[in-house]
Design a protein around this motif. Structure first.
Motif, PDB file in Angstrom:
ATOM      1  N   THR A  25      42.671  41.432  32.871  1.00  0.00           N
ATOM      2  CA  THR A  25      43.480  40.457  33.595  1.00  0.00           C
ATOM      3  C   THR A  25      44.108  41.098  34.824  1.00  0.00           C
ATOM      4  O   THR A  25      44.082  40.548  35.925  1.00  0.00           O
ATOM      5  CB  THR A  25      44.589  39.885  32.688  1.00  0.00           C
ATOM      6  N   THR A  28      41.430  41.564  37.442  1.00  0.00           N
ATOM      7  CA  THR A  28      40.978  40.392  38.171  1.00  0.00           C
ATOM      8  C   THR A  28      42.045  39.876  39.141  1.00  0.00           C
ATOM      9  O   THR A  28      41.740  39.406  40.227  1.00  0.00           O
ATOM     10  CB  THR A  28      40.501  39.289  37.207  1.00  0.00           C
ATOM     11  N   VAL A  29      43.308  39.988  38.746  1.00  0.00           N
ATOM     12  CA  VAL A  29      44.372  39.545  39.654  1.00  0.00           C
ATOM     13  C   VAL A  29      44.430  40.469  40.865  1.00  0.00           C
ATOM     14  O   VAL A  29      44.574  40.018  42.006  1.00  0.00           O
ATOM     15  CB  VAL A  29      45.742  39.498  38.936  1.00  0.00           C
ATOM     16  N   SER A  32      41.806  39.776  43.349  1.00  0.00           N
ATOM     17  CA  SER A  32      41.993  38.548  44.106  1.00  0.00           C
ATOM     18  C   SER A  32      42.844  38.747  45.342  1.00  0.00           C
ATOM     19  O   SER A  32      42.829  37.922  46.257  1.00  0.00           O
ATOM     20  CB  SER A  32      42.620  37.471  43.215  1.00  0.00           C
ATOM     21  N   TYR A  33      43.595  39.854  45.390  1.00  0.00           N
ATOM     22  CA  TYR A  33      44.386  40.112  46.598  1.00  0.00           C
ATOM     23  C   TYR A  33      43.559  40.763  47.688  1.00  0.00           C
ATOM     24  O   TYR A  33      43.989  40.858  48.832  1.00  0.00           O
ATOM     25  CB  TYR A  33      45.597  40.990  46.270  1.00  0.00           C
ATOM     26  N   HIS A  39      33.391  35.629  50.997  1.00  0.00           N
ATOM     27  CA  HIS A  39      34.246  35.099  49.930  1.00  0.00           C
ATOM     28  C   HIS A  39      33.497  34.944  48.616  1.00  0.00           C
ATOM     29  O   HIS A  39      34.093  34.986  47.547  1.00  0.00           O
ATOM     30  CB  HIS A  39      34.858  33.760  50.358  1.00  0.00           C
ATOM     31  N   ILE A  43      34.370  35.315  44.311  1.00  0.00           N
ATOM     32  CA  ILE A  43      34.015  34.369  43.243  1.00  0.00           C
ATOM     33  C   ILE A  43      33.209  35.081  42.167  1.00  0.00           C
ATOM     34  O   ILE A  43      33.477  34.957  40.966  1.00  0.00           O
ATOM     35  CB  ILE A  43      33.226  33.169  43.818  1.00  0.00           C
ATOM     36  N   ALA A  46      35.454  37.505  40.148  1.00  0.00           N
ATOM     37  CA  ALA A  46      36.368  36.826  39.234  1.00  0.00           C
ATOM     38  C   ALA A  46      35.617  36.220  38.054  1.00  0.00           C
ATOM     39  O   ALA A  46      36.045  36.331  36.901  1.00  0.00           O
ATOM     40  CB  ALA A  46      37.136  35.730  39.976  1.00  0.00           C
ATOM     41  N   MET A  47      34.495  35.571  38.332  1.00  0.00           N
ATOM     42  CA  MET A  47      33.749  34.932  37.249  1.00  0.00           C
ATOM     43  C   MET A  47      33.129  35.954  36.311  1.00  0.00           C
ATOM     44  O   MET A  47      33.018  35.730  35.105  1.00  0.00           O
ATOM     45  CB  MET A  47      32.677  33.998  37.818  1.00  0.00           C
ATOM     46  N   ALA A  50      35.889  37.115  34.107  1.00  0.00           N
ATOM     47  CA  ALA A  50      36.227  36.039  33.165  1.00  0.00           C
ATOM     48  C   ALA A  50      35.190  35.967  32.056  1.00  0.00           C
ATOM     49  O   ALA A  50      35.524  35.777  30.877  1.00  0.00           O
ATOM     50  CB  ALA A  50      36.308  34.701  33.905  1.00  0.00           C
TER      51      ALA A  50
ATOM     52  N   LYS C  57      49.987  32.521  41.863  1.00  0.00           N
ATOM     53  CA  LYS C  57      49.162  33.427  41.054  1.00  0.00           C
ATOM     54  C   LYS C  57      49.975  34.137  39.987  1.00  0.00           C
ATOM     55  O   LYS C  57      49.484  34.413  38.890  1.00  0.00           O
ATOM     56  CB  LYS C  57      48.540  34.505  41.955  1.00  0.00           C
ATOM     57  N   THR C  64      48.541  33.679  31.616  1.00  0.00           N
ATOM     58  CA  THR C  64      47.328  34.276  31.045  1.00  0.00           C
ATOM     59  C   THR C  64      47.709  35.308  29.999  1.00  0.00           C
ATOM     60  O   THR C  64      47.155  35.346  28.899  1.00  0.00           O
ATOM     61  CB  THR C  64      46.480  34.938  32.140  1.00  0.00           C
ATOM     62  N   ILE C 183      41.009  31.253  30.262  1.00  0.00           N
ATOM     63  CA  ILE C 183      40.411  32.456  30.863  1.00  0.00           C
ATOM     64  C   ILE C 183      39.510  32.086  32.030  1.00  0.00           C
ATOM     65  O   ILE C 183      39.411  32.827  33.005  1.00  0.00           O
ATOM     66  CB  ILE C 183      39.633  33.255  29.787  1.00  0.00           C
ATOM     67  N   PHE C 184      38.862  30.927  31.950  1.00  0.00           N
ATOM     68  CA  PHE C 184      38.037  30.485  33.075  1.00  0.00           C
ATOM     69  C   PHE C 184      38.833  29.670  34.082  1.00  0.00           C
ATOM     70  O   PHE C 184      38.609  29.722  35.280  1.00  0.00           O
ATOM     71  CB  PHE C 184      36.847  29.653  32.565  1.00  0.00           C
ATOM     72  N   TYR C 186      41.985  29.893  34.948  1.00  0.00           N
ATOM     73  CA  TYR C 186      42.908  30.636  35.801  1.00  0.00           C
ATOM     74  C   TYR C 186      42.215  31.190  37.054  1.00  0.00           C
ATOM     75  O   TYR C 186      42.623  30.898  38.169  1.00  0.00           O
ATOM     76  CB  TYR C 186      43.611  31.733  34.991  1.00  0.00           C
ATOM     77  N   PRO C 187      41.149  31.964  36.900  1.00  0.00           N
ATOM     78  CA  PRO C 187      40.508  32.435  38.137  1.00  0.00           C
ATOM     79  C   PRO C 187      39.936  31.290  38.963  1.00  0.00           C
ATOM     80  O   PRO C 187      40.061  31.287  40.186  1.00  0.00           O
ATOM     81  CB  PRO C 187      39.389  33.362  37.654  1.00  0.00           C
ATOM     82  N   LEU C 191      42.677  32.019  41.537  1.00  0.00           N
ATOM     83  CA  LEU C 191      42.350  33.306  42.139  1.00  0.00           C
ATOM     84  C   LEU C 191      41.305  33.269  43.245  1.00  0.00           C
ATOM     85  O   LEU C 191      41.314  34.093  44.129  1.00  0.00           O
ATOM     86  CB  LEU C 191      41.860  34.282  41.057  1.00  0.00           C
ATOM     87  N   ILE C 192      40.361  32.341  43.131  1.00  0.00           N
ATOM     88  CA  ILE C 192      39.243  32.448  44.094  1.00  0.00           C
ATOM     89  C   ILE C 192      39.271  31.317  45.121  1.00  0.00           C
ATOM     90  O   ILE C 192      39.993  30.371  45.005  1.00  0.00           O
ATOM     91  CB  ILE C 192      37.882  32.458  43.392  1.00  0.00           C
TER      92      ILE C 192
END
Lengths: 118, 618, 192
Positions: A25, A28-29, A32-33, A39, A43, A46-47, A50, C57, C64, C183-184, C186-187, C191-192
């Motif tokens: 977690t 991933t956060v 994202s920054y 871009h 994606i 992150a995916m 996840a 976020k 989360t 979990i899916f 949130y991003p 996030l994206i």
């Protein structure tokens, strides 16, 4: 990882998975920054994270690693339908094209329909 | 246990079987009192009858809606007899007692929704499935009796909500059973306001009931089969129910989701499906726009196409069982029948776009869906040939269940063939949204499914109610229904080819339709006669429940396990859980000896021990 | 599925039924959320990402963490029930319940912040999706909380032991699923 009763997970195992999930977690956060060149990279990153987290939850918290074929099949069947739905919906939308293109197709179809009526 | 009124003598066969039985007794004791016997029941047979009676009542109501539709089509703007005079100016009647235009759309929409969700699915899946599945597999009940009871009590309020929608301001849903936005999701667009919301809520509840029921049946069939009941010995009725249950569990949630999104658009003015710049008349809508109507169509048809397989597969199972029993022959190609049903299950999720050829979706998708749709015709074709193969050279007993089953096959062929035309995008461009489509689906749902259900009802009536239905009345009903059904729906193919649109309240507006008006009148007259003929079945059914000739335990001399249970079936189904030694279609086989049938549970001539190795091969 | 060589006990057989039934139910839930996610992915791709709006976020990350922790406590609760440890089971159920409450409270504040800025579901398509998906997720959290409460009372009454603890296990599966959706979610939204 301590094992309880042979093939089941013990509390140690759960704590381990928990820690991995928290780390992922944070990962991933943090990502994202950072803005990737494309871009799409964000994606994908992150995916991917996840999906890894989800796999851990399903395999260990939800016990799938120790379940029989039947439950495994059910889970995979449902997930593949998700993939199918997204794929086809996207194909349709992505090829919607510009207004001119879809307008032309529309005119062709209308003409065919009309010709049939006469 | 032995002190209670329903003493069950448990006769242990082997350690395994006695362990199996003792926990079946554990499951739930015989119910006591009116509430537990008839209202909230943990007996699958009672739940099945609840569904049966309720769905038959909804069938009458849904059929009535269709009669009103046909009146308007045949006699536009003429006062409806009796009802129109009584209710003029209210509900779906115009001031002069004829069907109003908005009313017509309501009637069409609700006829479709009621028939699909509140008649056919509850009847063939919930009623028949609940009654037959445990009996067919040799179990004492379904896996989750509590969920079973709950499923019914979600369905009934949902059905009542549907009809309540007629009585609210501006009436029931009126955007077609397919509910396409923007008509369905803009509060001012169609005639319905609160009514549409109630209908969506009703569908949500009915869908939830369906999902729980499907889940129940899957676990029951997979986990609770009697010793020796391998998958390859299941009656095809059970296979049909299993595949149907998978469709229910996986597809129905999409409808719930889509309906929820539609409700968001209606209640919270979101714009998931509302395009930018939408206006009603000249008033801009409160929704900000930016949505895609096409998205609804994808979500809806992703569910609704598997739904049509839900509507046909159980009935295909009934037809198979009936044809085998009354031909006194095994089903031709059992394995192929099972494989075709499972391939329908797989392919059934990949063909939804064939409802959307005219939607403006990407034409390349049109091609893809044409291919997958043509593919899915193959397993259906296999089934038809196998039914014909079953009949080939048979010494047929033409009792009424058999007549219905034969009608199933022949009407399915017609309905299926018209479907092949629609599968092709270029052809569908022409016939989409015409009466050709209406003819197609009525041939498969009424011609095939409903005739199959009539067959199932007459066939399993003795097991359900301990009495026989009157054979003469059943045959009369069959004959009249067959004649009037074909007379009403076959001409619709021609109307469709001539370009007659569907969902048309006032066909007199179009000059090119005037020549078809006599056909419309003829069809309506046939439809009225068709509706009247159903009274014969209704009378026969209700009368026979109380006064029918008492039935023997196995009046049809059939092989499947339900006929080994007593008539009427006691709460615990079987005194002793049967052991299965052979498949369900061993008619006219050598093993049967003098008789032309041998029950699935009859021990083989060589003795039980000799067959032990067969039993344990699970 | 009976093997004539070795029969499962009544409890073991029922447990198999219930677990299979729950997996089927979860499969249907996957399909339910599939419609929302598929719609979101499609509309977002079709717009080339132009529909995107920023969300908080940090609040999302806290949520989360809360949910993942609740998944852990739920798993530990299942473990306790299998060991027949009634006290531990009740404690873990209670902690999971409280964490679920925390989740909903944070969501409540998030929604409140949006409303006070005049951002509603109808404001734009992104927020429509946001409220739709998190809304339904929240309803599922609520349903889970009701289940947890019922189980807590049942545990208190001594319904569960080493032999019979299926409802805890099946509730655990459901709870992990709720975590899975987030979990899916949130991003995808934050996030994206």
């Amino acid at each position: 990882m301590s094992k309880e009763g042979g093939h089941e997970m013990g509390w140690g195992g759960y704590y381990l998975i928990f820690n991995v999930l928290i780390l992922l977690t944070i990962l991933t956060v943090s990502i994202s920054y950072v803005t990737f060149v494309n871009h799409a990279g964000n994606i994908i990153a992150a995916m991917t994270v996840a999906t890894i987290k989800a796999t851990l939850v399903v395999l260990f918290f939800m016990h799938q690693k120790y379940e029989g074929k039947l439950n495994r099949f059910t889970a995979i069947f449902a997930l593949s339908l998700f993939g199918l739905a997204v794929l086809v919906f996207c194909c349709d939308f992505i090829f919607l094209g510009t207004y001119d293109q879809s307008h032309q197709v529309g005119k062709l179809l209308a003409h065919a329909h009309h010709a049939g009526h006469e | 246990m032995s002190d209670t009124p329903n003493t069950i003598e448990v006769l242990p066969h082997s350690a395994a079987e006695s362990a199996h039985e003792s926990h079946e007794e554990h499951l739930h004791p015989a119910p006591e009192g009116f509430f537990r016997n008839y209202v909230w029941s943990y007996d699958h047979k009672v739940v099945s009858k609840q569904y049966l009676w309720t769905s038959l009542i909804f069938m009458i109501l849904g059929g009535g809606l269709a009669m009103l539709l046909r009146w308007q089509i045949a006699y536009p703007f003429k006062t409806v007899p009796v009802l129109g005079a009584l209710l003029k100016g209210t509900y779906f009647f115009a001031a002069d007692g004829s069907v109003s235009a908005e009313g017509y759309l309501q009637l069409g929409t609700m006829h479709g929704l009621v028939m699909v969700f509140f008649v056919i699915i509850p009847l063939i899946v919930a009623a028949f499935g609940n009654f037959l599945i445990p009996l067919h597999i040799g179990a004492r009940d379904v896996a989750f009796p509590f969920l079973n009871a709950l499923s019914y009590w979600l369905y009934l309020p949902a059905g009542l909500l549907m009809f309540a929608a007629f009585f609210v301001d501006k009436g029931a849903a009126a955007a077609g059973w397919t509910g396409y936005p923007p008509l369905s999701d803009l509060a001012g667009a169609s005639s319905a306001g609160l009514g549409m919301n109630l209908v969506l809520l009703a569908l949500f509840l009915a869908g939830f009931s369906s999902i729980l029921g499907g889940l129940n049946f899957i676990v029951t069939i997979v986990k609770m089969r009697a010793p020796g009941m391998t998958y390859s010995r299941l009656p095809l009725t059970t296979w049909g129910q299993l595949i149907t249950a998978v469709f229910q569990v996986i597809a129905t949630p999409m409808l719930a989701a889509g309906g929820s999104v539609l409700l968001f658009d209606r209640l919270f003015d979101t714009s998931f499906f509302v395009p930018a710049g939408s206006v009603i008349g000249s008033t801009p809508v409160p929704n900000t726009g930016g949505g895609y109507p096409l998205l609804w169509q994808h979500i809806f048809w992703f569910y609704a196409h598997p739904a049509v397989y839900i509507l046909i597969l159980p009935s295909m199972g009934f037809a198979s069982d009936l044809l085998a029993t009354f031909s006194r022959k095994p089903i031709f190609g059992y394995k192929a029948m099972v494989l075709s049903m499972t391939s329908i299950m797989g392919l059934g999720f990949m063909v939804w776009g064939h409802h959307m050829f005219m939607s403006g979706m990407n034409p390349i998708m049109g091609m893809a869906f044409t291919v997958s749709t043509i593919f899915i015709a193959l397993p259906s074709g296999v089934k038809v040939f196998n039914w014909l193969g079953t009949l080939w050279g048979a010494n047929m007993k033409l009792d009424s269940p058999m007549l219905y089953a034969l009608t199933f096959v022949s009407m399915f062929i017609i309905g299926g063939l018209s479907g092949v035309f629609m599968a092709s995008t270029p052809v569908d461009i022409y016939i989409h949204d015409t009466y050709y489509i209406i003819a197609h689906f009525h041939y498969v749902v009424f011609g095939a499914t409903l005739f199959g259900s009539f067959g199932g009802l007459t066939y399993w009536f003795p097991k359900m109610f301990g009495r026989m239905m009157n054979e003469k009345l059943a045959k009369l009903h069959w004959l009249l229904t067959f004649i009037f059904f074909n007379a009403a729906f076959f001409p619709m193919h021609f109307l469709g080819e001539a370009g007659h649109m569907r969902r048309l309240a006032t066909s007199t507006e179009y000059q090119f339709l005037n020549s078809m008006a006599p056909w419309n009148e003829f069809i309506s007259k046939m439809a009225f006669l068709l509706g009247t003929a159903q009274l014969i079945f209704m009378f026969n059914f209700i009368y026979s429940v109380f006064y029918g000739k008492k039935a023997a335990q196995n009046p049809w001399e059939a092989n499947t396990l339900e006929w080994t249970a007593e008539t009427p079936v006691p709460h615990y189904n079987f005194k002793k859980i049967p052991t299965v030694y052979r498949g369900p279609y061993e008619y006219s086989s050598e093993e049967a000896g003098d008789k032309d049938w041998i029950s699935q549970a009859a021990p083989p001539a060589g003795g039980v021990l000799a067959a032990k190795h067969k039993v344990s091969a699970h | 599925m009976e093997n004539s060589a070795q029969a499962l006990s009544f409890h073991e057989e029922r447990r198999e039924h219930r677990l299979f039934g729950m997996w089927l139910f979860l499969a249907s839930e996957v399909m339910f959320f599939t419609a929302f996610f598929a719609a979101y992915i499609v509309i977002r791709s079709a717009s080339n990402g132009s529909i995107m709006q920023p969300l908080d976020k940090v609040m999302g990350a806290i949520n989360t963490t809360v949910l993942i922790t609740s998944s852990l406590t739920m798993a530990l609760g299942v473990l306790a029930s299998k060991k027949g440890d009634r006290k531990a089971l009740m404690n873990w159920l209670a902690i999971t319940f409280i964490l679920a409450c925390v989740f909903l409270v944070i969501k409540f504040f998030e929604y409140g912040a949006h409303f006070s800025e005049g951002v509603y579901p109808k404001s734009d398509i992104f927020h429509a999706f946001y409220f739709l998906i998190t809304g339904f997720h929240g309803i599922h959290v609520l349903g889970g909380m009701v289940t947890l409460a019922i189980l807590w009372f049942r545990a208190k009454a001594g319904h569960f032991n080493t032999e019979f603890n299926d409802p805890i296990e099946t509730a655990g599966l459901y709870w992990h699923f709720v975590d899975l959706v987030w979990i899916f979610l949130y991003p995808a939204l934050y996030l994206i």
